[in-house]
Write a protein that holds these residues in place. Structure first.
Motif, mmCIF file in Angstrom:
data_model
loop_
_atom_site.group_PDB
_atom_site.id
_atom_site.type_symbol
_atom_site.label_atom_id
_atom_site.label_comp_id
_atom_site.label_asym_id
_atom_site.label_seq_id
_atom_site.Cartn_x
_atom_site.Cartn_y
_atom_site.Cartn_z
ATOM 1 N N GLU B 4 35.738 20.617 73.337
ATOM 2 C CA GLU B 4 36.191 21.849 72.691
ATOM 3 C C GLU B 4 34.979 22.505 72.045
ATOM 4 O O GLU B 4 34.182 21.832 71.398
ATOM 5 C CB GLU B 4 37.244 21.532 71.639
ATOM 6 N N ILE B 5 34.853 23.803 72.242
ATOM 7 C CA ILE B 5 33.702 24.531 71.703
ATOM 8 C C ILE B 5 34.198 25.653 70.809
ATOM 9 O O ILE B 5 34.830 26.600 71.285
ATOM 10 C CB ILE B 5 32.825 25.128 72.826
ATOM 11 N N TRP B 6 33.932 25.511 69.513
ATOM 12 C CA TRP B 6 34.250 26.596 68.581
ATOM 13 C C TRP B 6 33.083 27.572 68.579
ATOM 14 O O TRP B 6 31.920 27.151 68.445
ATOM 15 C CB TRP B 6 34.482 26.039 67.169
ATOM 16 N N SER B 7 33.383 28.844 68.732
ATOM 17 C CA SER B 7 32.311 29.827 68.777
ATOM 18 C C SER B 7 32.856 31.208 68.432
ATOM 19 O O SER B 7 34.062 31.425 68.373
ATOM 20 C CB SER B 7 31.653 29.847 70.160
ATOM 21 N N ASP B 8 31.932 32.131 68.188
ATOM 22 C CA ASP B 8 32.300 33.522 67.951
ATOM 23 C C ASP B 8 31.476 34.387 68.887
ATOM 24 O O ASP B 8 30.306 34.086 69.144
ATOM 25 C CB ASP B 8 32.027 33.905 66.484
ATOM 26 N N ILE B 9 32.089 35.445 69.386
ATOM 27 C CA ILE B 9 31.399 36.328 70.332
ATOM 28 C C ILE B 9 30.223 37.021 69.644
ATOM 29 O O ILE B 9 29.258 37.425 70.297
ATOM 30 C CB ILE B 9 32.373 37.375 70.923
ATOM 31 N N ALA B 10 30.280 37.137 68.322
ATOM 32 C CA ALA B 10 29.207 37.807 67.593
ATOM 33 C C ALA B 10 28.069 36.854 67.233
ATOM 34 O O ALA B 10 27.126 37.256 66.551
ATOM 35 C CB ALA B 10 29.767 38.433 66.320
ATOM 36 N N CYS B 11 28.143 35.604 67.665
ATOM 37 C CA CYS B 11 27.202 34.565 67.231
ATOM 38 C C CYS B 11 26.136 34.322 68.298
ATOM 39 O O CYS B 11 26.422 33.785 69.367
ATOM 40 C CB CYS B 11 28.015 33.296 66.955
ATOM 41 N N PRO B 12 24.884 34.717 68.006
ATOM 42 C CA PRO B 12 23.815 34.563 69.003
ATOM 43 C C PRO B 12 23.626 33.108 69.449
ATOM 44 O O PRO B 12 23.408 32.842 70.626
ATOM 45 C CB PRO B 12 22.569 35.059 68.260
ATOM 46 N N TRP B 13 23.702 32.163 68.511
ATOM 47 C CA TRP B 13 23.492 30.762 68.881
ATOM 48 C C TRP B 13 24.643 30.188 69.700
ATOM 49 O O TRP B 13 24.486 29.178 70.386
ATOM 50 C CB TRP B 13 23.215 29.901 67.632
ATOM 51 N N CYS B 14 25.799 30.849 69.622
ATOM 52 C CA CYS B 14 26.913 30.434 70.482
ATOM 53 C C CYS B 14 26.636 30.861 71.928
ATOM 54 O O CYS B 14 26.889 30.122 72.873
ATOM 55 C CB CYS B 14 28.224 31.050 69.993
ATOM 56 N N TYR B 15 26.129 32.059 72.065
ATOM 57 C CA TYR B 15 25.735 32.628 73.376
ATOM 58 C C TYR B 15 24.671 31.731 74.019
ATOM 59 O O TYR B 15 24.804 31.287 75.169
ATOM 60 C CB TYR B 15 25.211 34.029 73.104
ATOM 61 N N ILE B 16 23.644 31.417 73.249
ATOM 62 C CA ILE B 16 22.549 30.585 73.751
ATOM 63 C C ILE B 16 23.015 29.137 73.925
ATOM 64 O O ILE B 16 22.722 28.476 74.926
ATOM 65 C CB ILE B 16 21.349 30.656 72.770
ATOM 66 N N GLY B 17 23.788 28.651 72.947
ATOM 67 C CA GLY B 17 24.253 27.260 72.993
ATOM 68 C C GLY B 17 25.178 26.996 74.167
ATOM 69 O O GLY B 17 25.178 25.899 74.731
ATOM 70 N N LYS B 18 25.970 27.999 74.576
ATOM 71 C CA LYS B 18 26.852 27.814 75.731
ATOM 72 C C LYS B 18 26.012 27.542 76.986
ATOM 73 O O LYS B 18 26.329 26.659 77.783
ATOM 74 C CB LYS B 18 27.734 29.059 75.916
ATOM 75 N N ALA B 19 24.926 28.302 77.140
ATOM 76 C CA ALA B 19 24.060 28.098 78.314
ATOM 77 C C ALA B 19 23.406 26.716 78.257
ATOM 78 O O ALA B 19 23.307 26.023 79.274
ATOM 79 C CB ALA B 19 22.996 29.188 78.361
ATOM 80 N N ARG B 20 22.985 26.296 77.066
ATOM 81 C CA ARG B 20 22.340 24.986 76.933
ATOM 82 C C ARG B 20 23.342 23.860 77.183
ATOM 83 O O ARG B 20 23.032 22.874 77.838
ATOM 84 C CB ARG B 20 21.717 24.849 75.541
ATOM 85 N N PHE B 21 24.565 24.019 76.629
ATOM 86 C CA PHE B 21 25.599 23.011 76.889
ATOM 87 C C PHE B 21 25.870 22.903 78.385
ATOM 88 O O PHE B 21 25.986 21.805 78.933
ATOM 89 C CB PHE B 21 26.908 23.368 76.159
#
Lengths: 234, 234
Positions: B4-21
């Protein structure tokens, strides 16, 4: 917390176990934080889709016993069902449950999975309705809150939600479940069988006492929170 | 396994972290057995619904820094994004993401949640599109595979999937997440932040090595399996 319950609509101990689990959940103080998800498991995936074989005949053939002995076995299960206030008829039909599981996945998408599972158990065990009949199934699904046209569409398309049913079954095998009902709390604890309500309550307490997930120590990494977004190394 | 991945569309590290995950997941041998679910988290739930505030102005005001300093902060994040092959624009708009999360729950019901999240990240970070505009949102949702009339219906009804968004946010707090992205493997391990791909791969290996759930010893109970249904005490 999240409880996943693998079960089959044709499984008497799943019917009884669901009631016992719900009694245990009702006695658990943090019950409001528990999400329940029902997962698919077929006890007899090779059963023909349309059938009019009485369960008692199937049991007698399966165990190589007389019809009277099959009735005696069923009477013991009926007694356990009565103990939970559940009606139980032994003149029901044995059949394939794949389509029922596909419908339960559709119901999940509409937030009415639990209601549909209750309705299917009742139709099978308390009312001995012919669940191989698409008209009967559609009527039950609609009464549980599934849009009629979607229920009809899913029943007419054998591939609709078929992958979801198979994925649930693969996952049951990966988790080590060999029978149902099989209850899994937060992917941490498993409980096999229609245990007494108190067993479920204690397992919920134990999982709750374990607390939050273990956060793995790792490198300093970019994260965004109330205070904004931290940039590592800056 | 389930991540499960908690994230926000406005969160730059979520954007980058999704690619890294996803890079870590691609390097994990048992990747086929991993199910990914995206959960809602709002970094700024108080942000007005319709806004045309540039992110750089918001950052300058939030941190009490000059616009040039805000640009320098953004440049470091843009560099991290580029390292994952992701476009990143700092001329995007800051706004409320509640409706976007509601749409992601609708997309989940249609099996296209991951595609919609990718599209929303791209629209926000790579294209700086105005996500407060329902017409823009609907267009993005439809392109990701959400039926047009359902997307429009959900956007028009502020209560549609609102409880699901709030439930995700409550659960994040219960699990101890204070920022995003927050990754949870099988409700057992948590990983905070946009860690390197290798950190995700190792965490997946560790969770996999833990094996199946711990089956709690309990009373002999009714269970149905390949050999039929066992009746306790008989």
């Amino acid at each position: 917390m999240r409880v996943e319950i693998w079960s089959d609509i044709a499984c008497p101990w799943c019917y009884i176990g669901k009631a016992r689990f719900e009694a245990g959940l009702a006695a658990f103080a943090q019950r409001e934080s528990v999400e329940v998800v029902h997962r698919s498991f077929e006890l007899d995936p090779a059963a023909p889709a349309a059938t009019d074989v009485p369960v008692l005949d199937m049991l007698a053939a399966k165990y190589g016993v007389s019809r009277a002995q099959a009735e005696a076995m069923e009477a013991r299960v009926a007694e356990a069902a009565a103990g939970e206030g559940l009606d139980y008829r032994s003149d029901r039909i044995h059949g394939n449950t794949f389509d029922l599981h596909r419908l339960l996945h559709l119901a999940h998408a509409h937030g009415v999975q639990d209601a549909l599972l209750d309705a299917l158990y009742r139709a099978n065990f308390a009312e001995a309705r012919p669940l191989a009949d698409p008209a009967v199934l559609t009527e039950i699904a609609v009464a549980a809150g599934v849009p009629a046209e979607e229920a009809a569409r899913v029943l007419a398309d054998p591939e609709a939600y078929a992958q979801d049913v198979r994925a649930d079954e693969r996952e049951a095998a990966e988790l080590g479940a060999t029978g149902v009902p099989f209850f899994v709390i937060d992917r941490r604890y498993g409980i096999s069988g229609g245990q007494p309500a108190e067993v479920f309550r204690q397992a919920l307490e134990r999982a709750h006492a374990d607390g939050a997930v273990q956060v793995l120590a790792a490198e300093e990494a970019g994260v965004c929170g109330d205070d904004g977004c931290a940039v590592p190394g800056s």
